[in-house]
Design an enzyme around this catalytic site. Structure first.
Site, mmCIF file in Angstrom:
data_model
loop_
_atom_site.group_PDB
_atom_site.id
_atom_site.type_symbol
_atom_site.label_atom_id
_atom_site.label_comp_id
_atom_site.label_asym_id
_atom_site.label_seq_id
_atom_site.Cartn_x
_atom_site.Cartn_y
_atom_site.Cartn_z
ATOM 1 N N ARG A 323 0.332 3.007 5.878
ATOM 2 C CA ARG A 323 1.934 3.268 5.343
ATOM 3 C C ARG A 323 2.404 4.470 5.258
ATOM 4 N NH1 ARG A 323 2.942 0.131 0.692
ATOM 5 N NH2 ARG A 323 1.277 0.101 0.703
ATOM 6 N N ARG A 360 7.516 -7.839 0.971
ATOM 7 C CA ARG A 360 7.489 -6.539 -0.203
ATOM 8 C C ARG A 360 8.424 -6.827 -1.125
ATOM 9 N NH1 ARG A 360 7.298 -2.441 0.299
ATOM 10 N NH2 ARG A 360 5.324 -1.706 -1.134
ATOM 11 N N CYS A 391 16.034 -20.219 1.805
ATOM 12 C CA CYS A 391 15.916 -21.283 0.870
ATOM 13 C C CYS A 391 15.126 -20.898 -0.392
ATOM 14 C CB CYS A 391 15.795 -22.903 1.342
ATOM 15 S SG CYS A 391 16.812 -23.258 2.670
ATOM 16 N N GLU A 392 15.553 -19.957 -1.168
ATOM 17 C CA GLU A 392 14.463 -19.873 -2.295
ATOM 18 C C GLU A 392 14.859 -18.736 -3.008
ATOM 19 O OE1 GLU A 392 10.825 -19.107 -3.773
ATOM 20 O OE2 GLU A 392 11.333 -20.057 -1.677
ATOM 21 N N TYR A 421 3.655 -3.111 6.499
ATOM 22 C CA TYR A 421 3.516 -4.048 6.012
ATOM 23 C C TYR A 421 4.852 -5.096 5.925
ATOM 24 C CZ TYR A 421 -0.238 -1.464 4.585
ATOM 25 O OH TYR A 421 -0.975 -0.936 4.951
HETATM 26 C C1 LIG Z 1 -4.533 -1.076 3.190
HETATM 27 C C2 LIG Z 1 -5.967 -0.151 3.722
HETATM 28 C C3 LIG Z 1 -5.901 1.072 4.560
HETATM 29 C C4 LIG Z 1 -4.409 2.034 4.384
HETATM 30 O O1 LIG Z 1 -3.455 1.720 3.587
HETATM 31 P P1 LIG Z 1 -2.394 2.084 3.258
HETATM 32 O O2 LIG Z 1 -0.974 2.424 1.783
HETATM 33 O O3 LIG Z 1 -1.010 1.838 3.985
HETATM 34 O O4 LIG Z 1 -1.739 3.602 3.594
HETATM 35 C C5 LIG Z 1 -7.258 1.618 4.943
HETATM 36 N N1 LIG Z 1 -7.556 1.496 4.511
HETATM 37 C C6 LIG Z 1 -8.132 0.286 4.157
HETATM 38 C C7 LIG Z 1 -9.905 0.112 3.449
HETATM 39 C C8 LIG Z 1 -6.897 -0.341 3.368
HETATM 40 O O5 LIG Z 1 -7.384 -1.654 3.426
#
Ligand SMILES: *Cc1c(COP(=O)(O)O)cnc(C)c1O
Length: 463
Positions: A323, A360, A391-392, A421
């Site tokens: 992210r 999200r 439809c929600e 995401y």
């Molecule tokens: C999801 C995940 C990340 C990344 O998470 P972010 O919140 O996108 O930074 C890194 N390592 C593992 C093992 C994950 O499952």
């Protein structure tokens, strides 16, 4: 207060209906640089421009909804992470946040490594030319096929998540005549989400082998006893959208504790620690994330201090931001279809996408911000809820936001920080066609993931 004074809805300072509001900025046309990709600006004409391209042109050429990604911003964030962590650490981009061939090429060019957690993500990484030794495979239930493809391809590490998987990876590697580097994913007893972390009730989750109670130590014993596996380190990932470094501090301390136990029991100093991802970004102006160099310094200091205290050589550190790299680089561009005013409550603004392109809000109660993108407006702020076309009734994109009261069908809205995401979790609910991802850079726009078509949908429907 009389509603007729401003029929478009509550104004700043009114008693507002229940909800959580980021207060309206004094100027609804302003753009908070924390939530927008770096090249997004409002032109003198009033419309947004990104990478030198006007959003009205994007809407015309590529249609809406669309994810619009600022390539230079993506690359700049990759470089910021790489430079912050320096040559003694590795930055693995978490592919699950958003993955496409173009993104893999950018990562490769910018010197990042890549985490994948499925055969599909692995296939995309390999198809786009990521060197296998820079790929890590994650997942709590990797199939034999996924393990086999990863070992065959020669991925740099497999992060093993269970006792069964240790046996499976060892079996596959032996059969293929390989010695597969692995890390062990441990649960350290910390769960961190956004502003809080919890240091109890931690092992109660599907991922990893618990430090408490000795599962992780037992996993180390087993891996060290298997010829076809090379144990390179310990992996811990404590949550997502984290702002508070305290969770990482506890995690690092406990991982180093395990390294110390391993040295004492086996006479082996493991050379790597991975502290996972989960670093938070700003979705609204209320979020105040840290810069990569601050995070790198905080994590580096913690690991160094703990290792010095334990008399261990400082292992090679890796981190896995998903992210924090891709989230802020993209916004979703929507067209307004209907505007329904509920006097004294709020105005429902329906756009041409929704929970199929951004789940999200429904899934995590995530908060987003939104701005009128096709023009500037001097109208009063109007308390709005941006909703989709599904439809929600939970089909909400932005729960509470202020938009100008003269908003009308045909206006374009942009919802920032949708790079992570959103496309990767997009669905075909209501047989929605998943939107394209458009990359913009230096005045040019190009499709990197095309819009789905009805033909795409019908191709799978073979009945
Ligand atoms: C999801 C995940 C990340 C990344 O998470 P972010 O919140 O996108 O930074 C890194 N390592 C593992 C093992 C994950 O499952």
């Amino acid at each position: 207060m009389s509603r007729s004074a401003h029929p478009a809805g509550p104004r700043h300072g009114d008693v507002l209906p229940e909800g959580h509001y980021t207060p309206p900025p004094s100027d609804l046309n302003s753009l908070d640089p924390r939530v927008w990709a770096q090249t997004v600006e409002r032109t003198a004409e009033g419309a947004l421009r990104v990478g030198g391209v006007d959003v009205r042109r994007l809407a015309e050429e590529f249609g809406t909804p669309a994810y619009v990604m600022d390539e230079n911003d993506f690359r700049a964030r990759c470089r910021a992470w790489r430079e912050a962590f320096g040559p003694d650490a590795d930055v693995f981009y978490a592919g699950k946040a958003f993955l496409s061939r173009a993104v893999v090429r950018w990562l490769h060019e910018e010197g990042l490594n890549l985490d994948v957690c499925s055969g599909g993500e692995l296939a995309t990484a390999l198809a786009a030319g990521m060197p296998p030794e820079r790929i890590a495979l994650h997942g709590n239930n990797k199939s034999m096929e996924e393990i086999t493809r990863a070992v065959e391809a020669g991925v740099g590490r497999i992060v093993v998540d269970s006792f069964q998987e240790i046996a499976r990876v060892a079996h596959v590697a032996r059969r293929l005549g390989r010695r597969q580097p692995v890390q062990i994913r441990v649960t350290v007893g910390v769960e961190a989400h956004t502003h809080e972390f919890i240091a109890t009730a931690h092992e109660d989750q599907k991922f990893g082998l618990a430090l408490a109670g000795g599962q992780a130590a037992e996993a180390v014993r087993r891996v060290l006893g298997l010829e076809s596996l090379e144990l390179t380190g310990i992996h811990s990932h404590i949550g997502s959208q984290i702002f508070d470094m305290a969770g990482f501090e506890v995690s690092a301390r406990r991982v180093v504790g395990l390294l110390t136990e391993v040295r004492d029991e086996h006479g082996v100093e493991l050379p790597e620690i991975d502290l996972g991802g989960g670093l938070g970004i700003a979705y609204t102006s209320e979020d105040d994330p840290r810069e990569p160099h601050e995070i790198a310094k905080a994590l580096g200091d913690i690991v160094t201090r703990e290792c010095e205290a334990a008399g261990l050589a400082v292992p090679r550190l890796s981190v896995e931001p998903g992210r924090a790299i891709v989230g802020p680089t993209a916004f979703t561009l929507y067209e307004v279809g209907t505007v329904k005013e509920l006097e004294g409550l709020r105005t429902y603004v329906s756009v041409d996408g929704g929970m199929s392109d951004n789940i999200r809000t429904a899934l995590y109660d995530a908060e987003y911000s939104v701005t009128l993108a096709s023009r500037a407006s001097e109208a009063e702020p109007m308390l709005s809820r941006v909703v989709g076309k599904h439809c929600e009734s939970g089909d909400i994109v932005v729960r509470d936001a202020f938009l100008p009261a003269d908003l009308a069908p045909g206006d374009l809205l942009a919802v920032p920080a949708t790079g992570a995401y959103c496309r990767s979790m997009a669905s075909n609910y209501n047989h929605a066609l998943r939107p394209p991802v458009i990359a913009v850079r230096d005045g040019e726009a190009r499709t990197i993931v095309r819009r789905e078509t009805e033909e795409d949908l019908l191709r799978l429907d073979v009945g």
